[in-house]
Design a protein around this motif. Structure first.
Motif, PDB file in Angstrom:
ATOM      1  N   VAL A  48       5.452   5.509 -25.062  1.00  8.37           N
ATOM      2  CA  VAL A  48       6.464   6.163 -25.080  1.00  8.37           C
ATOM      3  C   VAL A  48       6.921   6.552 -26.483  1.00  8.37           C
ATOM      4  CG1 VAL A  48       9.057   5.656 -25.033  1.00  8.37           C
ATOM      5  CG2 VAL A  48       7.622   4.981 -23.311  1.00  8.37           C
ATOM      6  N   PRO A  49       6.808   6.066 -27.791  1.00  9.58           N
ATOM      7  CA  PRO A  49       6.530   4.547 -27.730  1.00  9.58           C
ATOM      8  C   PRO A  49       7.775   3.834 -28.028  1.00  9.58           C
ATOM      9  CG  PRO A  49       6.181   5.459 -29.907  1.00  9.58           C
ATOM     10  CD  PRO A  49       6.454   6.696 -28.662  1.00  9.58           C
ATOM     11  N   MET A  50       7.769   2.592 -27.533  1.00 11.62           N
ATOM     12  CA  MET A  50       9.038   1.769 -27.822  1.00 11.62           C
ATOM     13  C   MET A  50       8.827   1.040 -29.044  1.00 11.62           C
ATOM     14  SD  MET A  50       9.888   0.562 -24.071  1.00 11.62           S
ATOM     15  CE  MET A  50      11.533  -0.037 -24.259  1.00 11.62           C
ATOM     16  N   TRP A  51       9.829   0.296 -29.784  1.00  6.77           N
ATOM     17  CA  TRP A  51       9.854  -0.557 -30.800  1.00  6.77           C
ATOM     18  C   TRP A  51       9.331  -1.794 -30.207  1.00  6.77           C
ATOM     19  CZ3 TRP A  51      12.065  -5.136 -31.709  1.00  6.77           C
ATOM     20  CH2 TRP A  51      12.147  -5.820 -33.006  1.00  6.77           C
ATOM     21  N   PRO A  52       8.508  -2.570 -30.937  1.00  5.61           N
ATOM     22  CA  PRO A  52       7.903  -2.453 -32.086  1.00  5.61           C
ATOM     23  C   PRO A  52       6.429  -1.802 -31.857  1.00  5.61           C
ATOM     24  CG  PRO A  52       7.483  -4.652 -31.384  1.00  5.61           C
ATOM     25  CD  PRO A  52       8.192  -3.904 -30.191  1.00  5.61           C
ATOM     26  N   VAL A  53       6.084  -1.203 -31.035  1.00  6.05           N
ATOM     27  CA  VAL A  53       4.640  -0.749 -30.883  1.00  6.05           C
ATOM     28  C   VAL A  53       4.490   0.597 -31.205  1.00  6.05           C
ATOM     29  CG1 VAL A  53       3.619  -2.686 -29.414  1.00  6.05           C
ATOM     30  CG2 VAL A  53       4.914  -0.695 -28.464  1.00  6.05           C
ATOM     31  N   HIS A  54       5.543   0.958 -31.966  1.00  3.48           N
ATOM     32  CA  HIS A  54       5.445   2.835 -32.145  1.00  3.48           C
ATOM     33  C   HIS A  54       4.946   3.107 -33.558  1.00  3.48           C
ATOM     34  CE1 HIS A  54       8.455   0.778 -34.798  1.00  3.48           C
ATOM     35  NE2 HIS A  54       8.557   1.791 -35.712  1.00  3.48           N
ATOM     36  N   THR A  55       4.149   2.201 -34.248  1.00  4.52           N
ATOM     37  CA  THR A  55       3.993   2.470 -35.633  1.00  4.52           C
ATOM     38  C   THR A  55       2.770   3.649 -35.513  1.00  4.52           C
ATOM     39  OG1 THR A  55       2.284   0.709 -35.784  1.00  4.52           O
ATOM     40  CG2 THR A  55       4.645   0.485 -36.466  1.00  4.52           C
ATOM     41  N   TRP A  56       1.869   3.678 -34.350  1.00  3.11           N
ATOM     42  CA  TRP A  56       0.910   4.817 -34.679  1.00  3.11           C
ATOM     43  C   TRP A  56       1.351   6.122 -34.449  1.00  3.11           C
ATOM     44  CZ3 TRP A  56       0.885   8.511 -30.675  1.00  3.11           C
ATOM     45  CH2 TRP A  56       1.605   8.004 -29.406  1.00  3.11           C
ATOM     46  N   LEU A  57       2.630   6.492 -33.979  1.00  2.00           N
ATOM     47  CA  LEU A  57       3.269   7.728 -33.809  1.00  2.00           C
ATOM     48  C   LEU A  57       3.432   8.683 -35.170  1.00  2.00           C
ATOM     49  CD1 LEU A  57       3.981   9.811 -31.506  1.00  2.00           C
ATOM     50  CD2 LEU A  57       6.283   9.083 -32.058  1.00  2.00           C
ATOM     51  N   PRO A  58       4.187   8.215 -35.900  1.00  2.00           N
ATOM     52  CA  PRO A  58       4.255   8.941 -37.274  1.00  2.00           C
ATOM     53  C   PRO A  58       2.894   9.140 -37.976  1.00  2.00           C
ATOM     54  CG  PRO A  58       5.881   7.105 -37.110  1.00  2.00           C
ATOM     55  CD  PRO A  58       5.153   6.974 -36.110  1.00  2.00           C
ATOM     56  N   ASP A  59       1.981   8.267 -37.918  1.00  2.34           N
ATOM     57  CA  ASP A  59       0.765   8.612 -38.602  1.00  2.34           C
ATOM     58  C   ASP A  59       0.135   9.625 -37.867  1.00  2.34           C
ATOM     59  OD1 ASP A  59       0.717   6.723 -40.823  1.00  2.34           O
ATOM     60  OD2 ASP A  59       0.193   5.199 -39.112  1.00  2.34           O
ATOM     61  N   ALA A  60       0.121   9.597 -36.532  1.00  7.81           N
ATOM     62  CA  ALA A  60      -0.557  10.596 -35.595  1.00  7.81           C
ATOM     63  C   ALA A  60       0.113  12.136 -35.801  1.00  7.81           C
ATOM     64  CB  ALA A  60      -0.372  10.115 -34.248  1.00  7.81           C
ATOM     65  N   HIS A  61       1.564  12.048 -35.851  1.00  7.21           N
ATOM     66  CA  HIS A  61       2.255  13.218 -36.036  1.00  7.21           C
ATOM     67  C   HIS A  61       1.931  14.059 -37.328  1.00  7.21           C
ATOM     68  CE1 HIS A  61       4.379  14.227 -32.509  1.00  7.21           C
ATOM     69  NE2 HIS A  61       5.126  12.922 -32.354  1.00  7.21           N
ATOM     70  N   VAL A  62       1.993  13.270 -38.388  1.00  5.92           N
ATOM     71  CA  VAL A  62       1.812  13.741 -39.768  1.00  5.92           C
ATOM     72  C   VAL A  62       0.318  14.318 -40.022  1.00  5.92           C
ATOM     73  CG1 VAL A  62       1.363  12.930 -42.421  1.00  5.92           C
ATOM     74  CG2 VAL A  62       3.426  12.234 -40.934  1.00  5.92           C
ATOM     75  N   GLU A  63      -0.635  13.541 -39.490  1.00  4.92           N
ATOM     76  CA  GLU A  63      -2.187  14.111 -39.538  1.00  4.92           C
ATOM     77  C   GLU A  63      -2.512  15.288 -38.511  1.00  4.92           C
ATOM     78  OE1 GLU A  63      -3.702  13.331 -42.083  1.00  4.92           O
ATOM     79  OE2 GLU A  63      -2.113  11.891 -42.649  1.00  4.92           O
ATOM     80  N   ALA A  64      -1.935  15.195 -37.301  1.00  2.00           N
ATOM     81  CA  ALA A  64      -2.306  16.138 -36.436  1.00  2.00           C
ATOM     82  C   ALA A  64      -2.054  17.522 -36.817  1.00  2.00           C
ATOM     83  CB  ALA A  64      -1.581  15.945 -35.041  1.00  2.00           C
ATOM     84  N   PRO A  65      -2.739  18.414 -36.368  1.00  2.00           N
ATOM     85  CA  PRO A  65      -2.276  20.074 -36.658  1.00  2.00           C
ATOM     86  C   PRO A  65      -1.143  19.999 -35.682  1.00  2.00           C
ATOM     87  CG  PRO A  65      -4.238  20.018 -35.046  1.00  2.00           C
ATOM     88  CD  PRO A  65      -3.865  18.392 -35.456  1.00  2.00           C
ATOM     89  N   THR A  66      -0.450  21.209 -35.929  1.00  2.00           N
ATOM     90  CA  THR A  66       0.786  21.674 -35.283  1.00  2.00           C
ATOM     91  C   THR A  66       0.876  21.438 -33.811  1.00  2.00           C
ATOM     92  OG1 THR A  66       1.621  23.155 -37.140  1.00  2.00           O
ATOM     93  CG2 THR A  66       2.743  23.399 -34.912  1.00  2.00           C
TER      94      THR A  66
ATOM     95  N   GLY B 261      -1.272  19.923 -32.057  1.00  2.00           N
ATOM     96  CA  GLY B 261      -1.542  18.460 -31.638  1.00  2.00           C
ATOM     97  C   GLY B 261      -0.301  17.773 -31.629  1.00  2.00           C
ATOM     98  N   SER B 262       0.591  17.981 -32.471  1.00  2.00           N
ATOM     99  CA  SER B 262       1.919  17.139 -32.479  1.00  2.00           C
ATOM    100  C   SER B 262       2.908  17.761 -31.326  1.00  2.00           C
ATOM    101  CB  SER B 262       2.719  17.747 -34.052  1.00  2.00           C
ATOM    102  OG  SER B 262       1.915  17.136 -35.091  1.00  2.00           O
ATOM    103  N   VAL B 263       2.897  19.217 -31.068  1.00  2.00           N
ATOM    104  CA  VAL B 263       3.557  19.739 -29.929  1.00  2.00           C
ATOM    105  C   VAL B 263       3.398  19.054 -28.681  1.00  2.00           C
ATOM    106  CG1 VAL B 263       4.049  21.862 -28.851  1.00  2.00           C
ATOM    107  CG2 VAL B 263       3.943  21.845 -31.115  1.00  2.00           C
TER     108      VAL B 263
END
Length: 493
Positions: free
Chosen positions: A224-242, A244-246
């Motif tokens: 989804v991600p739901m709290w508290p298993v959400h920590t992968w998402l900001p890292d993935a978004h920041v590093e992904a190309p545009t 991939g983030s979309v």
């Protein structure tokens, strides 16, 4: 049927076949041809998805465009496809987003062009498969297979910490999904079939239901991600190309929420009711706490990533208050968030392509040099804040209406996201877009190109169209949602 094939099969396999054709162009020697083939494949996928909506019978609650063929006969596994009012809109969203991603990456991606474009085409077909699969094994195969192209997109075309982000994304989502497979196997031992619709009728004790619910929860909450298993998402978004983030924000996050509706609620309804307080609590934490976390971000992509987690908390809240306003509002919010998050990440991509920075502090006064871009960016920011007249308002309003019927305090806390959403989004817009030109880099910015205008313009039409006239979206899902709620209301015990 079309030329002897199911429309759903075509929507799944045509993009994948186009991806193979793009790979066959031979890498960067024929980058122009790879781009053209990718666009043709993406447009073909979108064109094939349109009849699913145009021919959909909105008065029917059950599955339509059904196709079933034997696959692994020893275990009664079938190639079983079908869509109802809940899933058909997500296939349209997937194919539409794929077209935008291909156009958005047209000039930006200069190395391994064929592989980049093919990865998105493969992912489009596989994600369509998730939304159409009615056999548990087929669902699981599509669910896991779509991780591979996204893993490669982040790991190859991502930022400096792309390998860390790609591995974290893959491990989080893979490990959660393994428990879902265990639940499928257990249900097979109880019913002798992997048919998802047959799972809905299995007599299960409350203990069995709770264990199965948590097995599904681990797969879907991470996605989804739901709290508290959400920590992968900001890292993935920041590093992904545009691109991939979309796709990550617009489609992949929706699959976790879709899993709750397609599997958790109808297969284990008693456990869903028993654990609704737990799910609502996690949802409200995401809405309120993650909204506050977003306020503190200095990176635009990370801010939008946290914004996505907060908005998806609205979605899971809507599902577990068990009324039509809540569920339909959550579904509308999912489609709307697909448009808005795609638009926000593409807007950040436009700035990043020019200045190679996502830091809010590096901008200021962009409207002075990019007035057309600024108009789009402000529109999408307002939609992200839930402004009436945009798609962002419709779903949030419906979920709050549903929450009021369930419990006033749920609605009160959920409505806090309208305040936090406006705070972190408009605070970012003020610092990036308005004011005096902050530095020489901003001074030399050029406004959007025709290609960028096309992509952002299409999303602006979608955001405003859905906000001003949501009926074409809500009427499709209405009977399927009522059918689901009536099933969930009938205890198996």
């Amino acid at each position: 049927m079309f030329a002897g094939l199911s429309l759903l099969s075509l929507v799944i396999w045509v993009p994948i076949a186009a991806g193979v054709a793009v790979l066959a162009t031979g890498g960067d020697r024929n980058a122009g041809l790879a781009r053209v083939l990718a666009l043709i494949g993406a447009l073909a996928g979108f064109a094939l998805s349109l009849p699913l909506y145009a021919q959909f019978d909105t008065l029917q609650a059950g599955m339509q465009f059904v196709e079933i063929s034997p696959w692994i006969e020893t275990f009664k596994v079938t190639y079983h496809l079908g869509v109802d009012g809940i899933s058909v809109l997500f296939i349209l969203l997937t194919t539409f987003t794929t077209v935008l991603v291909v156009i958005a990456g047209w000039k930006v991606i200069e190395k391994r062009v064929a592989q980049y474009m093919a990865a998105f085409l493969f992912m489009s077909g596989l994600m369509n498969g998730v939304f159409a699969a009615l056999d548990a094994v087929l669902f699981y195969v599509f669910w896991e297979a779509m991780l591979i192209p996204m893993f490669l997109i982040i790991g190859i075309w991502g930022g400096p910490n792309r390998v860390y982000a790609a591995v974290k994304f893959f491990l989080y989502t893979l490990l959660g999904s393994l428990l879902m497979l265990v639940a499928f196997i257990y249900l097979y031992t109880k019913g002798g079939t992997f048919e998802i619709l047959d799972f809905h009728r299995l007599p299960l004790t409350l203990t069995e239901q709770i264990l199965i619910f948590f097995a599904f929860f681990m797969a879907f909450a991470v996605k989804v991600p739901m709290w508290p298993v959400h920590t992968w998402l900001p890292d993935a978004h920041v590093e992904a190309p545009t691109g991939g983030s979309v796709v990550l924000a617009a489609i992949m996050l929706k699959m976790g929420a879709y899993g709750f509706l397609r599997l958790s609620l109808p297969i284990v309804p008693d456990a869903s009711h028993a654990l609704s307080g737990f799910m609502i609590t996690l949802s409200l934490i995401a809405v309120v706490y993650i909204g506050l976390v977003a306020l503190a971000q200095t990176d635009m992509k990370k801010l939008i990533a946290y914004s996505s987690i907060s908005h998806m908390g609205f979605v899971t809240l809507g599902f577990f208050i068990f009324n039509a306003y809540g569920v339909e509002g959550a579904l509308v919010q999912m489609i709307s968030h697909g448009f808005i998050s795609a638009a926000m990440f593409l807007s950040v991509g436009v700035l990043y392509d020019r200045m190679h920075s996502r830091m809010i502090a590096d901008y200021g006064g962009v409207a002075n040099r990019m007035p057309i871009f600024a108009a789009f960016f402000v529109l999408f920011a307002m939609a992200n804040s839930g402004l009436p007249g945009t798609s962002g308002f419709v779903g949030e309003f419906m979920v709050i209406m549903g929450a009021v019927k369930a419990n006033f305090w749920y609605a009160f806390l959920a409505a806090a996201t309208l305040i936090f959403g406006a705070a972190y989004t408009l605070w970012m817009v003020k610092r990036v877009v308005f004011g005096a030109v902050a530095n020489d880099h901003v001074e030399h910015l050029k406004d959007v190109t025709p290609r960028e205008f096309l992509v952002l313009g299409l999303l602006a039409v979608a955001v405003l169209g859905m906000g001003l006239y949501p009926l074409p979206f809500t009427e499709v899902m209405h009977h399927s949602v009522n059918n689901l709620l009536s099933h969930v209301a009938q205890s198996k015990l």
